[in-house]
Design a protein around this motif. Structure first.
Motif, mmCIF file in Angstrom:
data_model
loop_
_atom_site.group_PDB
_atom_site.id
_atom_site.type_symbol
_atom_site.label_atom_id
_atom_site.label_comp_id
_atom_site.label_asym_id
_atom_site.label_seq_id
_atom_site.Cartn_x
_atom_site.Cartn_y
_atom_site.Cartn_z
ATOM 1 N N ASN A 141 -6.072 30.889 -18.056
ATOM 2 C CA ASN A 141 -7.135 31.903 -17.980
ATOM 3 C C ASN A 141 -8.222 31.519 -16.980
ATOM 4 O O ASN A 141 -8.704 32.349 -16.206
ATOM 5 C CB ASN A 141 -7.761 32.118 -19.359
ATOM 6 N N LYS A 142 -8.632 30.250 -17.014
ATOM 7 C CA LYS A 142 -9.702 29.791 -16.128
ATOM 8 C C LYS A 142 -9.287 29.921 -14.669
ATOM 9 O O LYS A 142 -10.085 30.334 -13.813
ATOM 10 C CB LYS A 142 -10.056 28.339 -16.454
ATOM 11 N N ALA A 188 -9.217 33.593 -13.681
ATOM 12 C CA ALA A 188 -10.589 34.071 -13.483
ATOM 13 C C ALA A 188 -11.094 33.701 -12.092
ATOM 14 O O ALA A 188 -11.694 34.523 -11.389
ATOM 15 C CB ALA A 188 -11.502 33.481 -14.553
ATOM 16 N N GLU A 235 -14.123 34.274 -17.345
ATOM 17 C CA GLU A 235 -12.961 33.886 -18.123
ATOM 18 C C GLU A 235 -12.793 34.768 -19.359
ATOM 19 O O GLU A 235 -11.667 35.118 -19.733
ATOM 20 C CB GLU A 235 -13.067 32.412 -18.545
#
Length: 219
Positions: free
Chosen positions: A172-173, A176, A183
């Motif tokens: 996810n990070k 993002a 995030e």
């Protein structure tokens, strides 16, 4: 031909399936029709490849028993024409004049079997059962992909981007950072696309993305 008992495998393949036969010899057509009908298979006969090309084929598991030497379009040429038309029907070739070159070409282009006349009835039935099962499996796989595509079409552009990045292995990070999002925003989109794709887990989502050929194309 004498009536013979049907095996459970033959009975299973007979349900909702059909055998197409392209053979110019009427005696051979009748013999094959009797053989297939003896195990409960539906049969549709054609005297030439052009007759089958002009027919509307039913959308059921099927196979094609095809003579190599036919008037007009030969069996091998017909195999090529079917492939060009995107008709993926399993083919069993039969011939009284088979040679290695024809066999190699037919098998390379996807033929299920190549039987030399005179062949044993059981060899033909075994080949037909195998071909119909192959077609049934292909149709099942195609149906799964169509259903997944319907789900995929409900995703927003952003959700599709995130699915592609998830399928490429990004966290996810990282996603993002790639998309210039927070995030938490990625997590929300990811939750939505999981629901829309009816994915039970990340592994399930990745399998579905792979079936659809979803991937991230790097700039």
């Amino acid at each position: 031909m004498t009536e013979r008992p049907k095996s459970s495998r033959e009975q299973s393949s007979a349900r909702e399936s059909i055998v197409f036969v392209v053979e110019d010899d009427p005696l051979m057509r009748r013999a094959l029709s009797n053989l297939f009908e003896s195990v409960g298979l539906q049969v549709e006969m054609f005297g030439a490849a052009s007759e089958m090309l002009q027919s509307k084929l039913p959308d059921v598991a099927s196979c094609l028993v095809l003579d190599v030497r036919l008037p007009g379009l030969s069996g091998l040429e017909f195999q090529t024409e079917l492939a060009k038309a995107n008709i993926h029907i399993p083919i069993i070739f039969m011939t009284g004049h088979g040679d290695i070159q024809m066999t190699v070409r037919a098998m390379k282009e996807g033929a299920v079997d190549f039987l030399t006349k005179p062949f044993r009835d059981q060899d033909m039935l075994d080949a037909v059962v195998k071909a119909i099962e192959r077609d049934r499996e292909r149709r099942g796989a195609d149906r799964i992909v169509r259903d997944l595509q319907t789900l995929f079409d409900t995703l927003s552009t952003r959700e599709r981007q995130i699915l592609a990045l998830v399928s490429s292995g990004l966290m996810n990070k990282q996603i993002a950072a790639e998309l210039g999002l927070a995030e938490i925003t990625v997590k929300i989109h990811r939750g939505h696309l999981m629901k829309k794709m009816r994915a039970r887990s990340l592994a399930d989502l990745l399998r579905k993305a792979e079936r659809l050929g979803v991937r991230h194309d790097k700039p």
